[in-house]
Design a protein around this motif. Structure first.
Motif, PDB file in Angstrom:
ATOM      1  N   THR A 232      -9.234  25.418 -14.020  1.00 20.83           N
ATOM      2  CA  THR A 232      -9.533  24.363 -14.980  1.00 20.83           C
ATOM      3  C   THR A 232      -8.952  23.072 -14.438  1.00 20.83           C
ATOM      4  OG1 THR A 232      -9.385  23.732 -17.305  1.00 20.83           O
ATOM      5  CG2 THR A 232      -7.416  24.702 -16.314  1.00 20.83           C
ATOM      6  N   THR A 233      -9.410  21.937 -14.967  1.00 24.54           N
ATOM      7  CA  THR A 233      -8.964  20.633 -14.479  1.00 24.54           C
ATOM      8  C   THR A 233      -8.596  19.735 -15.651  1.00 24.54           C
ATOM      9  OG1 THR A 233     -10.416  20.778 -12.538  1.00 24.54           O
ATOM     10  CG2 THR A 233      -9.580  18.604 -13.107  1.00 24.54           C
ATOM     11  N   CYS A 234      -7.469  19.042 -15.507  1.00 24.95           N
ATOM     12  CA  CYS A 234      -7.108  17.997 -16.463  1.00 24.95           C
ATOM     13  C   CYS A 234      -6.813  16.719 -15.679  1.00 24.95           C
ATOM     14  CB  CYS A 234      -5.905  18.406 -17.319  1.00 24.95           C
ATOM     15  SG  CYS A 234      -4.431  18.874 -16.397  1.00 24.95           S
ATOM     16  N   TRP A 235      -7.001  15.554 -16.295  1.00 26.50           N
ATOM     17  CA  TRP A 235      -6.808  14.314 -15.558  1.00 26.50           C
ATOM     18  C   TRP A 235      -6.379  13.197 -16.493  1.00 26.50           C
ATOM     19  CZ3 TRP A 235     -11.460  16.765 -16.287  1.00 26.50           C
ATOM     20  CH2 TRP A 235     -12.394  16.113 -17.099  1.00 26.50           C
ATOM     21  N   LEU A 236      -5.851  12.142 -15.892  1.00 26.90           N
ATOM     22  CA  LEU A 236      -5.490  10.942 -16.631  1.00 26.90           C
ATOM     23  C   LEU A 236      -5.481   9.752 -15.676  1.00 26.90           C
ATOM     24  CD1 LEU A 236      -2.322  10.392 -15.763  1.00 26.90           C
ATOM     25  CD2 LEU A 236      -1.862  12.111 -17.476  1.00 26.90           C
ATOM     26  N   THR A 237      -5.610   8.554 -16.235  1.00 27.46           N
ATOM     27  CA  THR A 237      -5.593   7.326 -15.453  1.00 27.46           C
ATOM     28  C   THR A 237      -4.230   6.655 -15.610  1.00 27.46           C
ATOM     29  OG1 THR A 237      -7.970   7.054 -15.789  1.00 27.46           O
ATOM     30  CG2 THR A 237      -6.747   5.132 -15.043  1.00 27.46           C
ATOM     31  N   VAL A 238      -3.667   6.182 -14.498  1.00 29.32           N
ATOM     32  CA  VAL A 238      -2.283   5.713 -14.465  1.00 29.32           C
ATOM     33  C   VAL A 238      -2.217   4.303 -13.889  1.00 29.32           C
ATOM     34  CG1 VAL A 238       0.055   6.265 -13.701  1.00 29.32           C
ATOM     35  CG2 VAL A 238      -1.620   8.104 -14.012  1.00 29.32           C
ATOM     36  N   ASP A 239      -1.297   3.518 -14.403  1.00 24.95           N
ATOM     37  CA  ASP A 239      -0.992   2.203 -13.834  1.00 24.95           C
ATOM     38  C   ASP A 239      -0.175   2.414 -12.563  1.00 24.95           C
ATOM     39  OD1 ASP A 239      -0.167  -0.314 -13.176  1.00 24.95           O
ATOM     40  OD2 ASP A 239       0.592  -0.843 -15.164  1.00 24.95           O
ATOM     41  N   ALA A 240      -0.770   2.086 -11.409  1.00 22.72           N
ATOM     42  CA  ALA A 240      -0.119   2.322 -10.120  1.00 22.72           C
ATOM     43  C   ALA A 240       0.336   1.027  -9.457  1.00 22.72           C
ATOM     44  CB  ALA A 240      -1.076   3.079  -9.186  1.00 22.72           C
ATOM     45  N   THR A 241       0.455  -0.048 -10.229  1.00 24.27           N
ATOM     46  CA  THR A 241       0.825  -1.340  -9.651  1.00 24.27           C
ATOM     47  C   THR A 241       2.174  -1.278  -8.945  1.00 24.27           C
ATOM     48  OG1 THR A 241      -0.406  -2.438 -11.422  1.00 24.27           O
ATOM     49  CG2 THR A 241       1.154  -3.780 -10.156  1.00 24.27           C
ATOM     50  N   GLU A 242       3.147  -0.651  -9.581  1.00 23.53           N
ATOM     51  CA  GLU A 242       4.490  -0.580  -8.981  1.00 23.53           C
ATOM     52  C   GLU A 242       4.506   0.363  -7.778  1.00 23.53           C
ATOM     53  OE1 GLU A 242       7.033  -2.468  -9.681  1.00 23.53           O
ATOM     54  OE2 GLU A 242       5.770  -3.486 -11.161  1.00 23.53           O
ATOM     55  N   LEU A 243       3.659   1.360  -7.774  1.00 22.00           N
ATOM     56  CA  LEU A 243       3.575   2.260  -6.623  1.00 22.00           C
ATOM     57  C   LEU A 243       3.096   1.496  -5.391  1.00 22.00           C
ATOM     58  CD1 LEU A 243       3.641   5.367  -5.729  1.00 22.00           C
ATOM     59  CD2 LEU A 243       1.161   5.256  -6.009  1.00 22.00           C
ATOM     60  N   VAL A 244       2.055   0.687  -5.557  1.00 19.62           N
ATOM     61  CA  VAL A 244       1.535  -0.104  -4.439  1.00 19.62           C
ATOM     62  C   VAL A 244       2.590  -1.102  -3.974  1.00 19.62           C
ATOM     63  CG1 VAL A 244      -0.247  -1.756  -3.757  1.00 19.62           C
ATOM     64  CG2 VAL A 244      -0.845   0.195  -5.205  1.00 19.62           C
ATOM     65  N   ARG A 245       3.309  -1.701  -4.920  1.00 16.63           N
ATOM     66  CA  ARG A 245       4.341  -2.678  -4.576  1.00 16.63           C
ATOM     67  C   ARG A 245       5.476  -2.008  -3.807  1.00 16.63           C
ATOM     68  NH1 ARG A 245       5.805  -5.823  -9.677  1.00 16.63           N
ATOM     69  NH2 ARG A 245       3.656  -6.509  -9.312  1.00 16.63           N
ATOM     70  N   ALA A 246       5.864  -0.808  -4.229  1.00 14.78           N
ATOM     71  CA  ALA A 246       6.941  -0.093  -3.531  1.00 14.78           C
ATOM     72  C   ALA A 246       6.522   0.274  -2.113  1.00 14.78           C
ATOM     73  CB  ALA A 246       7.318   1.166  -4.307  1.00 14.78           C
ATOM     74  N   ALA A 247       5.279   0.702  -1.931  1.00 17.05           N
ATOM     75  CA  ALA A 247       4.796   1.068  -0.603  1.00 17.05           C
ATOM     76  C   ALA A 247       4.818  -0.126   0.343  1.00 17.05           C
ATOM     77  CB  ALA A 247       3.384   1.645  -0.696  1.00 17.05           C
ATOM     78  N   ALA A 248       4.632  -1.341  -0.216  1.00 20.31           N
ATOM     79  CA  ALA A 248       4.616  -2.539   0.617  1.00 20.31           C
ATOM     80  C   ALA A 248       6.016  -3.009   0.989  1.00 20.31           C
ATOM     81  CB  ALA A 248       3.871  -3.660  -0.107  1.00 20.31           C
ATOM     82  N   THR A 249       7.027  -2.515   0.281  1.00 23.72           N
ATOM     83  CA  THR A 249       8.392  -3.005   0.521  1.00 23.72           C
ATOM     84  C   THR A 249       9.321  -1.986   1.168  1.00 23.72           C
ATOM     85  OG1 THR A 249       9.044  -2.347  -1.721  1.00 23.72           O
ATOM     86  CG2 THR A 249       8.217  -4.592  -1.423  1.00 23.72           C
ATOM     87  N   LEU A 250       8.892  -0.731   1.274  1.00 26.94           N
ATOM     88  CA  LEU A 250       9.787   0.304   1.795  1.00 26.94           C
ATOM     89  C   LEU A 250       9.814   0.378   3.317  1.00 26.94           C
ATOM     90  CD1 LEU A 250       9.242   3.233  -0.724  1.00 26.94           C
ATOM     91  CD2 LEU A 250      11.312   1.876  -0.376  1.00 26.94           C
TER      92      LEU A 250
END
Length: 432
Positions: A232-250
């Protein structure tokens, strides 16, 4: 002249056969030790096989596109007049498996390799026919593979009556299969001549492509997954703005994929029931003590799933380096069998294909997969205000026998928490 018979080696990981993709040498070429002579494709990878001896190529028994079993003769080398007589044990597997066509046991071939397959470097030998004897009975039988002999015996075919399409009249497995299909067609024709004579005109408008190598293995795995795993599959939509920002600064090398993987591993530590599979034969759930993370990657050879062993025990930096290494090998088509197999959980970033979501088949026999859609700017409400944020859709597909929907949803929400607030993730696990 001493002839050396080099057989298809055991390529590991339980692989029993390989398809010849391309020959890298021709008859008459001189080869050196460890020089690549042929490229083959197995169910898991495509590799070049080097020659174990130096010499002149006397014969190439199989054409490109031929599927050979492990131990079947691959190449015949003329080692020269000064070579040490005798063949190494690697050729013994084919010799020992050679069986007589008549009932009465097994014989071991002691003749040189050219005599074993029934032809020499210049083609099939001329065999004198005894007065009153059948030409078919005295005809040389050009067969390399013991699999070919066994297949013919099982279907009552006399190999001496078959034309060979291989070099020098060599009889291949495809020749035997075509003869078997022809016999079956004749039997059907005798049963219903009218049906046999009627041809479907639609056949002239189709093109049939055989499934081979990794494509065939992937197809079989998909069939198993669809048939054996009640998912079975479950899903949701997430605000990933901070994830992208962290990837750019690490720093270099630590991107969105590494952070998503790190999030997944952290959530699995809290939901170990998803790092598991079901053993249906024993009615048991088999949980792994470490996460062997499979990563779905598109390669020139099709979909591949390289594995990061014990990924949950790696720091973020080491995890990122290993992901980069495996993704690079996959995209170059250079993954080895060692790089694949044994996974316990899959991360499938289908967002790189430009789609928001999917309901993928599980990577059999694994019991769960995290899917990641594309990162996209969308309208989003933050603190009651409408703004533009970078969002991503996450999905979890899992074998429902492993856990109920509440635990599956709990895992997905935990991953989403880390995507929304990656600093919490970096505090949860040791990073560098």
């Amino acid at each position: 002249m001493t002839t050396f018979e080099f057989t298809l080696p055991d390529l590991g990981e339980g692989l029993t056969e390989a398809e010849i993709v391309a020959w890298l040498v021709r008859e008459g070429d001189q080869v050196t030790v460890d020089q690549p002579v042929v490229e083959v494709e197995t169910a898991k990878t495509r590799v070049e096989i080097p020659s174990p001896r130096a010499g002149r190529v006397a014969a190439l028994p199989a054409l490109a596109g031929t599927v050979l079993p492990v131990g079947a003769p691959l190449i015949l080398l003329d080692l020269g007049e000064n070579a040490v007589p005798g063949r190494p044990s690697s050729a013994g597997s084919a010799d020992e498996a050679e069986e007589q066509d008549t009932a009465g046991g097994r014989q071991h071939a002691e003749a040189p390799a050219a005599a074993l397959i029934g032809y020499g470097p210049t083609g099939p030998p001329t065999v004198p026919v005894k007065p009153g004897a059948s030409t078919v009975q005295d005809r040389p039988c050009a067969v390399v593979s013991p699999v070919v002999r066994r297949l013919a015996r099982e279907h009552g075919l006399d190999l001496r009556t078959l034309p060979g399409t291989g070099p020098g009249g060599l009889i291949t497995r495809n020749d035997v299969r075509q003869a078997i299909e022809g016999t079956a067609a004749d039997d059907q024709g005798r049963t219903d001549q009218t049906t046999r004579d009627v041809r479907d005109p639609r056949e002239n408008r189709v093109h049939r492509v055989p499934l081979r190598g990794g494509q065939l293995a992937t197809a079989r795995k998909f069939e198993l997954s669809h048939r054996e795993l009640p998912c079975t599959t479950c899903w949701l939509t997430v605000d990933a703005t901070e994830l992208v920002r962290a990837a750019a600064t690490l720093g270099p090398g630590i991107g969105v994929t590494a952070l998503l993987t790190h999030s997944c591993l952290t959530a699995l530590a809290e939901h170990p029931e998803l790092n598991a599979r079901v053993d249906g034969a024993r009615d048991e759930i088999v949980r792994s003590r470490a996460v062997y993370l499979s990563l779905a990657v598109q390669s020139p050879l099709g979909l591949r799933t390289p594995v990061v062993p014990e990924a949950d025990r790696l720091s973020l930096r080491r995890l990122a380096d290993e992901l980069d290494r495996l993704i690079g090998l996959a995209r170059e088509g250079r993954l080895s069998p060692v790089d694949m197999g044994g996974g316990t959980f899959t991360l499938n970033n289908y967002g790189v294909l430009g789609v928001d979501g999917a309901t993928p088949l599980l990577n059999y026999p694994e019991g769960a997969m995290l899917g990641v859609g594309r990162l996209a700017d969308r309208p989003w409400v933050v603190d009651g205000e409408l703004c533009v944020r970078t969002t991503v859709q996450l999905s979890l597909t899992f074998d429902h026998r492993l856990c109920d929907g509440e635990r599956g949803a709990s895992f997905l929400r935990r991953v989403a928490d880390f995507v929304k607030q990656p600093l919490c993730l970096l505090e949860a696990r040791t990073t560098c």
